[in-house]
Scaffold this motif. Structure first.
Motif, PDB file in Angstrom:
ATOM      1  N   MET A 101       0.843  -1.178   0.000  1.00 28.10           N
ATOM      2  CA  MET A 101       0.000   0.000   0.000  1.00 28.10           C
ATOM      3  C   MET A 101       0.888   1.241   0.000  1.00 28.10           C
ATOM      4  O   MET A 101       1.745   1.408   0.852  1.00 28.10           O
ATOM      5  N   LYS A 102       0.656   2.090  -0.955  1.00 28.66           N
ATOM      6  CA  LYS A 102       1.477   3.276  -1.128  1.00 28.66           C
ATOM      7  C   LYS A 102       0.897   4.449  -0.331  1.00 28.66           C
ATOM      8  O   LYS A 102      -0.308   4.688  -0.367  1.00 28.66           O
ATOM      9  N   LYS A 103       1.768   5.158   0.391  1.00 31.43           N
ATOM     10  CA  LYS A 103       1.337   6.332   1.157  1.00 31.43           C
ATOM     11  C   LYS A 103       1.098   7.505   0.220  1.00 31.43           C
ATOM     12  O   LYS A 103       1.767   7.640  -0.800  1.00 31.43           O
ATOM     13  N   ASP A 104       0.159   8.347   0.583  1.00 24.70           N
ATOM     14  CA  ASP A 104      -0.066   9.576  -0.183  1.00 24.70           C
ATOM     15  C   ASP A 104       1.119  10.507  -0.006  1.00 24.70           C
ATOM     16  O   ASP A 104       1.659  10.647   1.094  1.00 24.70           O
ATOM     17  N   LYS A 105       1.500  11.134  -1.090  1.00 24.59           N
ATOM     18  CA  LYS A 105       2.607  12.080  -1.044  1.00 24.59           C
ATOM     19  C   LYS A 105       2.103  13.407  -0.491  1.00 24.59           C
ATOM     20  O   LYS A 105       1.060  13.918  -0.899  1.00 24.59           O
ATOM     21  N   ARG A 106       2.858  13.951   0.433  1.00 25.57           N
ATOM     22  CA  ARG A 106       2.493  15.250   1.004  1.00 25.57           C
ATOM     23  C   ARG A 106       3.043  16.344   0.104  1.00 25.57           C
ATOM     24  O   ARG A 106       4.252  16.506  -0.015  1.00 25.57           O
TER      25      ARG A 106
END
Length: 87
Positions: free
Chosen positions: A1-6
């Motif tokens: 699962m890929k984290k959202d980029k800030r």
């Protein structure tokens, strides 16, 4: 699962005193200032590392007192215990 980029930066003006307070609070929790502010702004619960350490110390002290009581029960004869408890 890929984290959202800030990608978005929020900017707020604070005094030096306010920044010092924020920095100190972030340090107490073990978070960076950025992570601390993000958690505050999103309504997440912030737990102080100092509170956790104090709680663990109290638990250890309680366990030590229990062990001490157990030792006293095995060492002291019943009559001597009653004499000490009445004082």
């Amino acid at each position: 699962m890929k984290k959202d980029k800030r990608e978005i930066t929020l900017k707020s003006y604070v005094t030096k005193k306010e920044y010092s307070q924020i920095k100190q609070l972030a340090k107490q929790t073990g978070f960076s200032v950025s992570e601390y502010m993000r958690r505050i702004l999103t309504g997440q619960r912030i737990e102080s590392r100092l509170d956790q350490e104090a709680f663990l110390s109290a638990l250890k002290l309680n366990a030590d007192l229990g062990r001490l009581g157990g030792c006293l029960n095995t060492i002291l004869p019943r009559g001597l215990k009653m004499c000490l408890l009445q004082r």
